[in-house]
Design a protein around this motif. Structure first.
Motif, PDB file in Angstrom:
ATOM      1  N   GLY A   1       0.827  -1.200   0.000  1.00 54.56           N
ATOM      2  CA  GLY A   1       0.000   0.000   0.000  1.00 54.56           C
ATOM      3  C   GLY A   1       0.862   1.251   0.000  1.00 54.56           C
ATOM      4  O   GLY A   1       2.068   1.191   0.175  1.00 54.56           O
TER       5      GLY A   1
ATOM      6  N   ALA B   1      -4.903  -3.796  -8.231  1.00 51.61           N
ATOM      7  CA  ALA B   1      -5.508  -4.890  -7.452  1.00 51.61           C
ATOM      8  C   ALA B   1      -6.629  -5.568  -8.236  1.00 51.61           C
ATOM      9  O   ALA B   1      -6.760  -6.801  -8.209  1.00 51.61           O
ATOM     10  CB  ALA B   1      -6.025  -4.358  -6.118  1.00 51.61           C
ATOM     11  N   ILE B   2      -7.434  -4.794  -8.943  1.00 51.62           N
ATOM     12  CA  ILE B   2      -8.526  -5.362  -9.747  1.00 51.62           C
ATOM     13  C   ILE B   2      -7.955  -6.243 -10.857  1.00 51.62           C
ATOM     14  O   ILE B   2      -8.436  -7.358 -11.089  1.00 51.62           O
ATOM     15  CB  ILE B   2      -9.405  -4.238 -10.335  1.00 51.62           C
ATOM     16  CG1 ILE B   2     -10.204  -3.572  -9.216  1.00 51.62           C
ATOM     17  CG2 ILE B   2     -10.336  -4.772 -11.428  1.00 51.62           C
ATOM     18  CD1 ILE B   2     -10.877  -2.266  -9.613  1.00 51.62           C
TER      19      ILE B   2
ATOM     20  N   LEU C   1      -3.247   1.962  -7.402  1.00 51.45           N
ATOM     21  CA  LEU C   1      -3.127   0.684  -6.690  1.00 51.45           C
ATOM     22  C   LEU C   1      -4.439  -0.089  -6.698  1.00 51.45           C
ATOM     23  O   LEU C   1      -4.433  -1.319  -6.788  1.00 51.45           O
ATOM     24  CB  LEU C   1      -2.647   0.920  -5.259  1.00 51.45           C
ATOM     25  CG  LEU C   1      -1.204   1.413  -5.131  1.00 51.45           C
ATOM     26  CD1 LEU C   1      -0.885   1.741  -3.685  1.00 51.45           C
ATOM     27  CD2 LEU C   1      -0.232   0.402  -5.696  1.00 51.45           C
ATOM     28  N   GLU C   2      -5.561   0.601  -6.632  1.00 51.49           N
ATOM     29  CA  GLU C   2      -6.863  -0.068  -6.726  1.00 51.49           C
ATOM     30  C   GLU C   2      -7.033  -0.706  -8.101  1.00 51.49           C
ATOM     31  O   GLU C   2      -7.518  -1.837  -8.210  1.00 51.49           O
ATOM     32  CB  GLU C   2      -7.998   0.920  -6.443  1.00 51.49           C
ATOM     33  CG  GLU C   2      -8.077   1.345  -4.987  1.00 51.49           C
ATOM     34  CD  GLU C   2      -9.051   2.496  -4.751  1.00 51.49           C
ATOM     35  OE1 GLU C   2      -9.610   3.047  -5.728  1.00 51.49           O
ATOM     36  OE2 GLU C   2      -9.244   2.855  -3.573  1.00 51.49           O
ATOM     37  N   ASP C   3      -6.639   0.017  -9.161  1.00 48.54           N
ATOM     38  CA  ASP C   3      -6.712  -0.534 -10.519  1.00 48.54           C
ATOM     39  C   ASP C   3      -5.815  -1.761 -10.654  1.00 48.54           C
ATOM     40  O   ASP C   3      -6.204  -2.766 -11.259  1.00 48.54           O
ATOM     41  CB  ASP C   3      -6.305   0.519 -11.553  1.00 48.54           C
ATOM     42  CG  ASP C   3      -7.322   1.640 -11.688  1.00 48.54           C
ATOM     43  OD1 ASP C   3      -8.460   1.499 -11.171  1.00 48.54           O
ATOM     44  OD2 ASP C   3      -6.979   2.669 -12.305  1.00 48.54           O
TER      45      ASP C   3
ATOM     46  N   THR D   1      -3.306   5.901  -4.618  1.00 48.89           N
ATOM     47  CA  THR D   1      -4.350   4.982  -4.178  1.00 48.89           C
ATOM     48  C   THR D   1      -5.187   4.464  -5.345  1.00 48.89           C
ATOM     49  O   THR D   1      -5.441   3.261  -5.443  1.00 48.89           O
ATOM     50  CB  THR D   1      -5.260   5.662  -3.133  1.00 48.89           C
ATOM     51  OG1 THR D   1      -4.442   6.140  -2.071  1.00 48.89           O
ATOM     52  CG2 THR D   1      -6.286   4.700  -2.588  1.00 48.89           C
ATOM     53  N   THR D   2      -5.592   5.343  -6.246  1.00 51.66           N
ATOM     54  CA  THR D   2      -6.418   4.929  -7.381  1.00 51.66           C
ATOM     55  C   THR D   2      -5.666   3.964  -8.281  1.00 51.66           C
ATOM     56  O   THR D   2      -6.228   2.960  -8.728  1.00 51.66           O
ATOM     57  CB  THR D   2      -6.880   6.157  -8.192  1.00 51.66           C
ATOM     58  OG1 THR D   2      -7.571   7.040  -7.309  1.00 51.66           O
ATOM     59  CG2 THR D   2      -7.798   5.750  -9.317  1.00 51.66           C
TER      60      THR D   2
END
Length: 113
Positions: A34, A49-50, A45-47, A42-43
């Motif tokens: 993280g 992770a998906i 890293l979210e992409d 953050t955005t």
């Protein structure tokens, strides 16, 4: 963004295993653990992770620039290409020797060709 593009290509081609290598240790660390609130990643890293959820197994490795001559050659080649994503379906001729060196784990000193 390079990691995201690579993962998008991997998922589009239904790869089930992947090794993500980068000489940018902070990027690999952020993906694994993280990112602190003061960074605006953050955005991204979210992409990531998906996309990773669509691949069965992914390994994350920090690799020294000296150990990845092919990536260095391709990055320099990208400066001469038109803007946008370029996918090579076969290794460009100027990377063949570097591919062999990388596969054998041969290191080169920074600044040396």
């Amino acid at each position: 963004m390079g990691i995201i593009k690579g993962l998008q290509i991997a998922t589009a081609n239904e790869f089930h295993h992947g090794i993500i290598e980068s000489d940018f240790a902070m990027a690999i660390n952020f993906v694994k653990h993280g990112c602190p609130a003061q960074y605006l990643c953050t955005t991204l890293l979210e992409d990531i992770a998906i996309l990773v959820k669509r691949i069965f197994q992914v390994h994350w490795n920090h690799i020294l620039q000296e150990a990845n001559l092919v990536a260095d050659i391709l990055a320099k080649k990208g400066q001469d290409l038109s803007y946008g994503l370029h996918i090579f379906h076969a290794p460009p001729p100027d990377t063949i020797h570097a591919l062999s060196s990388d596969a054998m784990g041969i290191l080169r000193l920074r600044g040396c060709k």
